[in-house]
Design a protein around this motif. Structure first.
Motif, PDB file in Angstrom:
ATOM      1  N   UNK A 201      19.087 -12.040   6.200  1.00  0.00           N
ATOM      2  CA  UNK A 201      18.614 -11.804   4.827  1.00  0.00           C
ATOM      3  C   UNK A 201      19.262 -12.818   3.876  1.00  0.00           C
ATOM      4  N   UNK A 202      20.561 -13.024   4.059  1.00  0.00           N
ATOM      5  CA  UNK A 202      21.284 -13.993   3.234  1.00  0.00           C
ATOM      6  C   UNK A 202      20.694 -15.399   3.416  1.00  0.00           C
ATOM      7  N   UNK A 203      20.461 -15.793   4.688  1.00  0.00           N
ATOM      8  CA  UNK A 203      19.924 -17.125   4.955  1.00  0.00           C
ATOM      9  C   UNK A 203      18.523 -17.292   4.376  1.00  0.00           C
ATOM     10  N   UNK A 204      17.729 -16.204   4.402  1.00  0.00           N
ATOM     11  CA  UNK A 204      16.386 -16.262   3.814  1.00  0.00           C
ATOM     12  C   UNK A 204      16.463 -16.615   2.333  1.00  0.00           C
ATOM     13  N   UNK A 205      17.312 -15.918   1.592  1.00  0.00           N
ATOM     14  CA  UNK A 205      17.434 -16.184   0.154  1.00  0.00           C
ATOM     15  C   UNK A 205      18.094 -17.542  -0.107  1.00  0.00           C
ATOM     16  N   UNK A 206      19.019 -17.919   0.764  1.00  0.00           N
ATOM     17  CA  UNK A 206      19.668 -19.220   0.612  1.00  0.00           C
ATOM     18  C   UNK A 206      18.648 -20.355   0.761  1.00  0.00           C
ATOM     19  N   UNK A 207      17.789 -20.251   1.787  1.00  0.00           N
ATOM     20  CA  UNK A 207      16.765 -21.274   1.989  1.00  0.00           C
ATOM     21  C   UNK A 207      15.737 -21.264   0.855  1.00  0.00           C
ATOM     22  N   UNK A 208      15.434 -20.070   0.341  1.00  0.00           N
ATOM     23  CA  UNK A 208      14.498 -19.964  -0.785  1.00  0.00           C
ATOM     24  C   UNK A 208      15.029 -20.732  -1.998  1.00  0.00           C
ATOM     25  N   UNK A 209      16.289 -20.507  -2.332  1.00  0.00           N
ATOM     26  CA  UNK A 209      16.920 -21.197  -3.471  1.00  0.00           C
ATOM     27  C   UNK A 209      16.970 -22.705  -3.218  1.00  0.00           C
ATOM     28  N   UNK A 210      17.312 -23.060  -1.985  1.00  0.00           N
ATOM     29  CA  UNK A 210      17.428 -24.466  -1.605  1.00  0.00           C
ATOM     30  C   UNK A 210      16.083 -25.183  -1.734  1.00  0.00           C
ATOM     31  N   UNK A 211      15.035 -24.597  -1.158  1.00  0.00           N
ATOM     32  CA  UNK A 211      13.712 -25.218  -1.205  1.00  0.00           C
ATOM     33  C   UNK A 211      13.163 -25.263  -2.633  1.00  0.00           C
ATOM     34  N   UNK A 212      13.391 -24.196  -3.385  1.00  0.00           N
ATOM     35  CA  UNK A 212      12.917 -24.151  -4.768  1.00  0.00           C
ATOM     36  C   UNK A 212      13.559 -25.270  -5.588  1.00  0.00           C
ATOM     37  N   UNK A 213      14.854 -25.448  -5.421  1.00  0.00           N
ATOM     38  CA  UNK A 213      15.561 -26.495  -6.162  1.00  0.00           C
ATOM     39  C   UNK A 213      15.026 -27.878  -5.779  1.00  0.00           C
ATOM     40  N   UNK A 214      14.903 -28.131  -4.476  1.00  0.00           N
ATOM     41  CA  UNK A 214      14.477 -29.450  -4.005  1.00  0.00           C
ATOM     42  C   UNK A 214      13.069 -29.777  -4.482  1.00  0.00           C
ATOM     43  N   UNK A 215      12.137 -28.838  -4.325  1.00  0.00           N
ATOM     44  CA  UNK A 215      10.746 -29.149  -4.664  1.00  0.00           C
ATOM     45  C   UNK A 215      10.498 -29.134  -6.170  1.00  0.00           C
ATOM     46  N   UNK A 216      11.284 -28.393  -6.930  1.00  0.00           N
ATOM     47  CA  UNK A 216      11.209 -28.505  -8.390  1.00  0.00           C
ATOM     48  C   UNK A 216      11.695 -29.876  -8.840  1.00  0.00           C
ATOM     49  N   UNK A 217      12.750 -30.345  -8.191  1.00  0.00           N
ATOM     50  CA  UNK A 217      13.240 -31.681  -8.494  1.00  0.00           C
ATOM     51  C   UNK A 217      12.215 -32.743  -8.114  1.00  0.00           C
ATOM     52  N   UNK A 218      11.509 -32.500  -7.013  1.00  0.00           N
ATOM     53  CA  UNK A 218      10.466 -33.440  -6.579  1.00  0.00           C
ATOM     54  C   UNK A 218       9.382 -33.566  -7.638  1.00  0.00           C
ATOM     55  N   UNK A 219       8.923 -32.422  -8.152  1.00  0.00           N
ATOM     56  CA  UNK A 219       7.900 -32.439  -9.210  1.00  0.00           C
ATOM     57  C   UNK A 219       8.433 -33.142 -10.461  1.00  0.00           C
ATOM     58  N   UNK A 220       9.696 -32.883 -10.777  1.00  0.00           N
ATOM     59  CA  UNK A 220      10.323 -33.488 -11.949  1.00  0.00           C
ATOM     60  C   UNK A 220      10.415 -35.005 -11.799  1.00  0.00           C
ATOM     61  N   UNK A 221      10.788 -35.462 -10.604  1.00  0.00           N
ATOM     62  CA  UNK A 221      10.927 -36.904 -10.366  1.00  0.00           C
ATOM     63  C   UNK A 221       9.579 -37.613 -10.355  1.00  0.00           C
ATOM     64  N   UNK A 222       8.535 -36.940  -9.833  1.00  0.00           N
ATOM     65  CA  UNK A 222       7.194 -37.539  -9.868  1.00  0.00           C
ATOM     66  C   UNK A 222       6.783 -37.784 -11.309  1.00  0.00           C
ATOM     67  N   UNK A 223       7.086 -36.813 -12.170  1.00  0.00           N
ATOM     68  CA  UNK A 223       6.786 -36.960 -13.595  1.00  0.00           C
ATOM     69  C   UNK A 223       7.586 -38.118 -14.185  1.00  0.00           C
ATOM     70  N   UNK A 224       8.870 -38.197 -13.822  1.00  0.00           N
ATOM     71  CA  UNK A 224       9.723 -39.272 -14.336  1.00  0.00           C
ATOM     72  C   UNK A 224       9.209 -40.642 -13.919  1.00  0.00           C
TER      73      UNK A 224
END
Length: 539
Positions: free
Chosen positions: A91-114
């Protein structure tokens, strides 16, 4: 180290703190993995020999602390604890990966805009020197590769490395000799593998990048010139050019995927060797069979968990090496070229505004000793050109092809900075604040760009639909002598005109371009052969 330095420049302080938080969460995940595996050996030991509870001090202490009356109850308690631990861990790893992926792909969208914002705000001369296919690939593909295959792979690599380190430490404590033999063999062989293939993987990544640019370029050129391609019957030329690069692109991907599979095959052999090594060492040391089972069970469970981790580590390393050129491309365009190709607006001082220009516009536009030389060109396109345009007057630039008429128009538009000389309005240099100057200038180019959108959105180009004034759209269309035609269309202003306005005639496209310039009610109007597709009466 060079890649790490570049990545540090790409992220601000807040983003680096978020990376640190993710690293700490990875550390905790690795600890949970190790803690879960540490239960295996005692549990197997109790199953194979119940007296183990009373022979080991820790187990005996827990047994007495809980007030257990039988080994069966204690075994049941251990099983429940192990089950609960694994449920909590997952359960912990599930939420950890969720936070990790959310951060990475939000940054990806942000960098594409940049990246897109950076390209659009760079000076016009930058776009004259770069291929659109390359910029398109950088925004869409290189940013995705940076985050999906370098940043995310790095985070997952750290996670798997921490798990391997934690489990390896546990194995060293339980069976030091056997563990050292296996780890030494594994470390040496992995090092040899990386030494041999590291440079080849990086080279394949660079080739992949180059062939991908060419693939996009040939698709762009073939589809954008579809009319000319069909008339000349050159379909095979564009298909063959695309295919040649596509095959080379596929070859680099094939090599990359093959390098990802080799560690898996290698590790399966290592796992068998490990188990047989443990059995051999135990036999040589004349250990009892009941002592063998807990160690063997621990190593089997560890191998079950470590094999995928080590395989993924190799895959992540290959991914980082293969897509490393993406880091170089993004760093170069966002930071290295920042000084030489700084933002079109940001590099200019805001010493005056739109109202200042309007108040001086009655003085006309003065071009004084303007010379211009394109980068890497030997000759000047313009040399010491001077003239004055009074307010309310029209001036025509007449000359043979290549004489610099369009270049002069671009200088007056504020798109190009003159190599020498100035363009002023009542003493105000228009190149000191091109954004303020562009707000009062209308431009109708030789070739009108029309988006795959409605007539209304093409006339009010770049304005959000809810902010478009339809009365102004109709007014500008009437001035461009296109109102009568559009009123007869079923959807009128909401008619879609197709990509590049392909559903309109050449003259109609040019009149929409004229209407676009007039919609903003410019004080200065610059036309670059803008009526070449119109009949004499309309012109």
């Amino acid at each position: 180290m060079d890649t790490i330095k570049k990545l540090r420049f790409l992220f601000n302080k807040v983003e680096k703190i978020k990376f640190l938080i993710i690293f700490i969460s990875l550390l905790l995940g690795a600890f949970l993995e190790m803690f879960g595996l540490s239960f295996i050996a005692p549990l197997v030991g109790i199953i194979s020999n119940p007296n183990t509870i009373h022979e080991q001090k820790i187990l005996q202490y827990i047994y007495n602390l809980l007030g257990m009356s039988s080994t069966k109850d204690f075994l049941l308690f251990m099983i429940i604890c192990l089950l609960a631990l694994y449920i909590f861990k997952n359960i912990y790893l599930f939420f950890m990966y969720h936070i990790q992926f959310k951060f990475v792909y939000n940054q990806q969208a942000k960098f594409s805009r940049r990246m897109l914002q950076s390209y659009l705000r760079k000076p016009y001369i930058f776009h004259l020197q770069r291929n659109t296919s390359e910029l398109l690939k950088n925004v869409n593909n290189e940013v995705n590769a940076l985050f999906g295959s370098v940043i995310l792979s790095s985070l997952l690599l750290m996670a798997e490395a921490l798990i391997v380190l934690a489990i390896g430490s546990l194995l060293l404590v339980v069976a030091p000799v056997e563990s050292m033999v296996v780890f030494a063999f594994l470390g040496i062989t992995s090092g040899i593998f990386l030494k041999i293939f590291r440079k080849k993987i990086k080279q394949a990544g660079k080739q992949n990048q180059q062939h991908h640019i060419q693939m996009i370029k040939w698709v762009n050129q073939g589809l954008c010139a579809s009319k000319e391609v069909k008339v000349t019957g050159r379909e095979d030329f564009f298909v063959n050019a695309y295919t040649a690069n596509s095959k080379k692109f596929a070859a680099t991907l094939c090599y990359y995927q093959l390098m990802n599979q080799i560690p898996k095959l290698f590790l399966e052999t290592i796992a068998i060797v490990t188990i047989l090594t443990i059995v051999t060492i135990v036999v040589i040391e004349n250990k009892k069979t009941n002592e063998l089972f807990p160690i063997l069970a621990l190593f089997c469970m560890s191998a079950f968990r470590l094999m995928p981790s080590i395989n993924r580590i190799n895959c992540y390393i290959n991914s980082i090496l293969y897509y490393k050129p993406s880091v170089d491309v993004i760093y170069k365009d966002l930071y290295e070229d920042q000084d030489s190709n700084s933002s079109y607006f940001q590099k200019k001082s805001n010493s005056y505004n739109r109202n200042d220009i309007l108040s001086h516009l009655s003085c006309g536009i003065s071009i004084e000793n303007v010379s211009f030389q394109y980068p890497n060109a030997v000759d000047y396109v313009l040399k010491n050109v001077s003239f004055h345009i009074p307010k309310g007057k029209s001036v025509a630039f007449i000359g043979q092809s290549g004489s610099g008429k369009t270049t002069m128009a671009n200088i007056i538009l504020g798109l190009l900075d003159p190599s020498q000389g100035t363009v002023t309005v009542g003493g105000i240099n228009i190149h000191d604040n091109p954004k303020a100057w562009s707000s009062i200038v209308g431009y109708i180019p030789q070739s009108i760009y029309l988006s795959d959108d409605t007539i209304k959105n093409n006339v009010a180009f770049g304005i959000e639909e809810e902010k478009i004034e339809e009365e102004k759209v109709w007014g500008s269309l009437e001035k461009a002598q296109l109102k009568e035609f559009i009123e007869k269309l079923p959807d009128r202003l909401n008619t879609y005109i197709g990509e590049r306005g392909i559903r309109l005639s050449g003259g109609q496209r040019q009149r929409i371009g004229i209407a676009r310039a007039l919609y903003h009610e410019p004080e200065v109007l610059i036309l670059d052969e803008a009526t070449s597709s119109l009949d004499n009466a309309t012109e």
